[in-house]
Each structure stands twice: as C-alpha cells, then as structure tokens.
Design a protein around this motif. Sequence first.
Motif, PDB file in Angstrom:
ATOM      1  N   PRO A  99       7.125  -3.877 -11.308  1.00  0.00           N
ATOM      2  CA  PRO A  99       7.260  -4.543 -10.009  1.00  0.00           C
ATOM      3  C   PRO A  99       8.154  -3.811  -9.022  1.00  0.00           C
ATOM      4  O   PRO A  99       8.242  -4.220  -7.869  1.00  0.00           O
ATOM      5  CB  PRO A  99       7.861  -5.900 -10.386  1.00  0.00           C
ATOM      6  CG  PRO A  99       8.604  -5.635 -11.644  1.00  0.00           C
ATOM      7  CD  PRO A  99       7.782  -4.623 -12.397  1.00  0.00           C
ATOM      8  N   LEU A 100       8.808  -2.723  -9.472  1.00  0.00           N
ATOM      9  CA  LEU A 100       9.606  -1.916  -8.549  1.00  0.00           C
ATOM     10  C   LEU A 100       8.825  -0.728  -7.994  1.00  0.00           C
ATOM     11  O   LEU A 100       9.389   0.077  -7.240  1.00  0.00           O
ATOM     12  CB  LEU A 100      10.882  -1.417  -9.236  1.00  0.00           C
ATOM     13  CG  LEU A 100      11.950  -2.494  -9.456  1.00  0.00           C
ATOM     14  CD1 LEU A 100      13.157  -1.917 -10.166  1.00  0.00           C
ATOM     15  CD2 LEU A 100      12.367  -3.121  -8.130  1.00  0.00           C
ATOM     16  N   MET A 101       7.537  -0.628  -8.328  1.00  0.00           N
ATOM     17  CA  MET A 101       6.672   0.373  -7.713  1.00  0.00           C
ATOM     18  C   MET A 101       6.209  -0.190  -6.373  1.00  0.00           C
ATOM     19  O   MET A 101       5.173  -0.858  -6.271  1.00  0.00           O
ATOM     20  CB  MET A 101       5.496   0.709  -8.622  1.00  0.00           C
ATOM     21  CG  MET A 101       5.892   1.452  -9.885  1.00  0.00           C
ATOM     22  SD  MET A 101       6.450   3.150  -9.564  1.00  0.00           S
ATOM     23  CE  MET A 101       4.920   3.927  -9.079  1.00  0.00           C
ATOM     24  N   LEU A 102       7.005   0.056  -5.335  1.00  0.00           N
ATOM     25  CA  LEU A 102       6.794  -0.553  -4.031  1.00  0.00           C
ATOM     26  C   LEU A 102       6.659   0.516  -2.956  1.00  0.00           C
ATOM     27  O   LEU A 102       7.382   1.512  -2.971  1.00  0.00           O
ATOM     28  CB  LEU A 102       7.980  -1.462  -3.677  1.00  0.00           C
ATOM     29  CG  LEU A 102       8.277  -2.603  -4.664  1.00  0.00           C
ATOM     30  CD1 LEU A 102       9.623  -3.240  -4.332  1.00  0.00           C
ATOM     31  CD2 LEU A 102       7.160  -3.644  -4.615  1.00  0.00           C
ATOM     32  N   PRO A 103       5.768   0.330  -1.987  1.00  0.00           N
ATOM     33  CA  PRO A 103       5.660   1.279  -0.874  1.00  0.00           C
ATOM     34  C   PRO A 103       6.754   1.017   0.163  1.00  0.00           C
ATOM     35  O   PRO A 103       7.408  -0.038   0.145  1.00  0.00           O
ATOM     36  CB  PRO A 103       4.282   0.969  -0.298  1.00  0.00           C
ATOM     37  CG  PRO A 103       4.112  -0.497  -0.555  1.00  0.00           C
ATOM     38  CD  PRO A 103       4.777  -0.754  -1.886  1.00  0.00           C
ATOM     39  N   GLN A 104       6.952   1.962   1.052  1.00  0.00           N
ATOM     40  CA  GLN A 104       7.871   1.740   2.162  1.00  0.00           C
ATOM     41  C   GLN A 104       7.421   0.521   2.950  1.00  0.00           C
ATOM     42  O   GLN A 104       6.242   0.338   3.218  1.00  0.00           O
ATOM     43  CB  GLN A 104       7.910   2.965   3.076  1.00  0.00           C
ATOM     44  CG  GLN A 104       8.593   4.167   2.454  1.00  0.00           C
ATOM     45  CD  GLN A 104       8.792   5.300   3.447  1.00  0.00           C
ATOM     46  OE1 GLN A 104       8.611   5.121   4.647  1.00  0.00           O
ATOM     47  NE2 GLN A 104       9.172   6.456   2.948  1.00  0.00           N
ATOM     48  N   GLY A 105       8.377  -0.321   3.300  1.00  0.00           N
ATOM     49  CA  GLY A 105       8.060  -1.555   4.003  1.00  0.00           C
ATOM     50  C   GLY A 105       8.096  -2.774   3.112  1.00  0.00           C
ATOM     51  O   GLY A 105       8.055  -3.906   3.604  1.00  0.00           O
ATOM     52  N   ILE A 106       8.157  -2.565   1.786  1.00  0.00           N
ATOM     53  CA  ILE A 106       8.318  -3.661   0.825  1.00  0.00           C
ATOM     54  C   ILE A 106       9.485  -3.290  -0.077  1.00  0.00           C
ATOM     55  O   ILE A 106       9.523  -2.200  -0.648  1.00  0.00           O
ATOM     56  CB  ILE A 106       7.054  -3.891  -0.028  1.00  0.00           C
ATOM     57  CG1 ILE A 106       5.830  -4.112   0.858  1.00  0.00           C
ATOM     58  CG2 ILE A 106       7.247  -5.087  -0.959  1.00  0.00           C
ATOM     59  CD1 ILE A 106       4.532  -4.297   0.082  1.00  0.00           C
ATOM     60  N   ALA A 107      10.446  -4.193  -0.221  1.00  0.00           N
ATOM     61  CA  ALA A 107      11.652  -3.926  -1.009  1.00  0.00           C
ATOM     62  C   ALA A 107      11.934  -5.113  -1.916  1.00  0.00           C
ATOM     63  O   ALA A 107      11.536  -6.246  -1.626  1.00  0.00           O
ATOM     64  CB  ALA A 107      12.851  -3.675  -0.099  1.00  0.00           C
ATOM     65  N   PRO A 108      12.632  -4.876  -3.037  1.00  0.00           N
ATOM     66  CA  PRO A 108      12.980  -5.994  -3.910  1.00  0.00           C
ATOM     67  C   PRO A 108      14.029  -6.889  -3.256  1.00  0.00           C
ATOM     68  O   PRO A 108      14.805  -6.447  -2.404  1.00  0.00           O
ATOM     69  CB  PRO A 108      13.545  -5.307  -5.155  1.00  0.00           C
ATOM     70  CG  PRO A 108      14.026  -3.979  -4.670  1.00  0.00           C
ATOM     71  CD  PRO A 108      13.097  -3.584  -3.567  1.00  0.00           C
ATOM     72  N   SER A 109      14.047  -8.132  -3.669  1.00  0.00           N
ATOM     73  CA  SER A 109      15.100  -9.050  -3.249  1.00  0.00           C
ATOM     74  C   SER A 109      16.234  -8.996  -4.267  1.00  0.00           C
ATOM     75  O   SER A 109      16.284  -8.108  -5.124  1.00  0.00           O
ATOM     76  CB  SER A 109      14.553 -10.475  -3.160  1.00  0.00           C
ATOM     77  OG  SER A 109      14.274 -10.982  -4.463  1.00  0.00           O
ATOM     78  N   ASP A 110      17.127  -9.968  -4.198  1.00  0.00           N
ATOM     79  CA  ASP A 110      18.224 -10.052  -5.164  1.00  0.00           C
ATOM     80  C   ASP A 110      17.852 -10.864  -6.393  1.00  0.00           C
ATOM     81  O   ASP A 110      18.730 -11.239  -7.176  1.00  0.00           O
ATOM     82  CB  ASP A 110      19.473 -10.652  -4.496  1.00  0.00           C
ATOM     83  CG  ASP A 110      19.195 -12.001  -3.830  1.00  0.00           C
ATOM     84  OD1 ASP A 110      18.009 -12.372  -3.701  1.00  0.00           O
ATOM     85  OD2 ASP A 110      20.161 -12.670  -3.429  1.00  0.00           O
ATOM     86  N   ASP A 111      16.561 -11.139  -6.599  1.00  0.00           N
ATOM     87  CA  ASP A 111      16.122 -11.867  -7.793  1.00  0.00           C
ATOM     88  C   ASP A 111      16.349 -10.994  -9.026  1.00  0.00           C
ATOM     89  O   ASP A 111      15.767  -9.913  -9.138  1.00  0.00           O
ATOM     90  CB  ASP A 111      14.634 -12.211  -7.664  1.00  0.00           C
ATOM     91  CG  ASP A 111      14.139 -13.126  -8.777  1.00  0.00           C
ATOM     92  OD1 ASP A 111      14.743 -13.123  -9.867  1.00  0.00           O
ATOM     93  OD2 ASP A 111      13.147 -13.836  -8.562  1.00  0.00           O
TER      94      ASP A 111
END
Length: 342
Positions: free
Chosen positions: A301-313
């Motif tokens: 779930p940390l394979m994210l493109p620019q413009g999407i970032a993880p929250s503090d969950d």
Amino acid sequence: MALVRLSVPGAVAAGIASCFAWAGSEIIPGRTDETRLIEALEAHSGPQPGFRRNHAKGLCLHGWFEGNGAGLRLSTAQVFEPGRVPVIGRFSLPGGRPAKADGPNAARSMALHFTLPNGEVWRTAMNDTPVFPVRDAEGFHDNLVALKHDPATGKPDPAKVAAFLEAHPESARALALIKNHPVSSGFANTTYNSLSAFRLVDAAGKVTPVRWSMVPVDAFEPQPAERPEGRNYLFDALIARLDRGPVQWRLILTIGQPGDPTNDATVAWPADRETVDAGTLTVVAVESEAAGNCRDVNFDPLMLPQGIAPSDDPLILARSAAYAVSHSRREGETKHPSAVQK
C-alpha cells in the motif's frame, strides 16, 4: 480462517486475523514487528509454501481504469487524468489456506496494480468491510494470540477472546459495524473499501484526507439464505458473470473533514461526507494465478504515485512491512497450482 459477520465474540473467534488483507523494518520499535505477525499467521494456517500468508485463495484480474478528470482538483496523480491505464489485480478471500471452501460470510478483497504512462505505479488493497477490526499492528498481534486454538477443544479459549475485547474496545465496536454491514451475493456486486485514510496533494500543494472505495455498477443483491453448492462457488459465480461481459466499479473518493480520524481505521467517517467520482474500473477477465500475472505481485500500500501520500494510519506501514516479509518468503518457495482454476 475467515472473518464472519456473527456476534462480536463469534466474529473475533472466527478470525480478525484473516481481515489483515495486506502483508523491513520494525513496525513499532520494541513492540510488534512484521516477522512476528507473519509467523503468527503461518501458525494459524499451517505450512502453505508458495502462497500468500493471508488471502491465499484468489484469482487474477485484468482490465483498465478510465479516469474522468474529476479527481484532479484533489490530486496531481496521473491516474486521475482523463484517459485509460492498464490494471492487473486480484480477487481473494481471507485466510492462509488456498484450498479452503468459500463461505458466505468471508470478507472479500480486491487488490489492484495501476500502471501509469509516466512509469509510476499505484497499488491498493481493499476489503468489503466498512471498517478494519483492529487499530494497529499491536492489536492485530494481540488478537492472533487470543485466537490460538486450545489443543483440547480445537477452538480459541473464550476467556482469552473476552480479555482481548476488554483490552481493545475499538475492536468490539468495529466488529459490531462489520456484523451489521449488508453482504452482497458475490464479488461482482460488492463495494471494496480502502479502510485506511490517505492524503491527496493537488498542484498547489493542498493536502486533502480521503478514503476511497470501488463501488460496483452491478446492482446489489443480498447473499442467498442457503450456501450454494461448490467449494469455489463465489469464484465460479464471478467467472460466469464475466462470461456475460465486463464488470465495472466506480472509484469514489470520500473527503474527510476536520475531526474525521485519519489514524484509526476501526472508525467509520460520517455517511454525509462529500464524494468525488474519479473514474471507472473495468474488469474484462480473470485467470488462475501463474507466473507473469498477479501471483508474484506484492500489493504494497506504500506503492503510491506522486499526488497520493500515506496518512498517519499505523496500519499502512504495518501492512507494507508485513507484506514484504510474506513476499520474500514465498519468492524462495516452490510454487503450486492455484486452488481456483479458470
């Protein structure tokens, strides 16, 4: 083990562990690490070399996602631009036993890998439950300990389950929501939810907390009163549905407001939150897992493109780290045929 929508104690005993749909470094320094989580999952399912330590039973999917441009007001991610991008992924059921029979109350999952034109990828794994049954890796581990079967009875010790619920009241509340959530008749008419919150970043750097869902175009139908015949009846029904034509879902972004928790997936956001329809996922085919398709993809779930970032969950990091351990172990093991054949 499958998460079932029973009474709260019954749901816990049946296995919160199986809802941990995602499999480094230490997750919580000095407390719970990803290796202990994977080993606890392995202890529940027994040796299943070559398969995922959770959600071992599944089918690969192929299709595309067509963005409509609406998501660009929240994020610069290329996936939200108008146009079509290829998608592979996986439908699955929880638990570490790849040949276990389908059950009407098992949590269903959809994992996706988007390949974007600029070379980036986006991976997301979603469940059909409205919330996650534990808040963090420590709660997940404590649950696994509570669910350890008593050799004399072949079942968890009710006293240990009760002690877990007392120590983790958030899980009791979450399981009550899961119990009362309507269950559809199959994979094709199920809504899949990210559960964890993420952050979308727009061109001006504005950050918006969101949770996302894949909402089916096929009309909701409740699961039948009696369990259909066949060990793989849910997967067989999906195959039959695709024989009639593509299956579609709308990607719905739910926008969080101040006070909506981004660090606790056991808590649902209010139902009146603003939503954005960002595009349509079209699945055109499924196939048995094999080399070269979804079998060897780590749906991190940390394979994210620019413009999407993880929250503090905290679950996002826990899922990523545990998935890495699971993927590494099965990469070194002999692969066996998928339990579901297409």
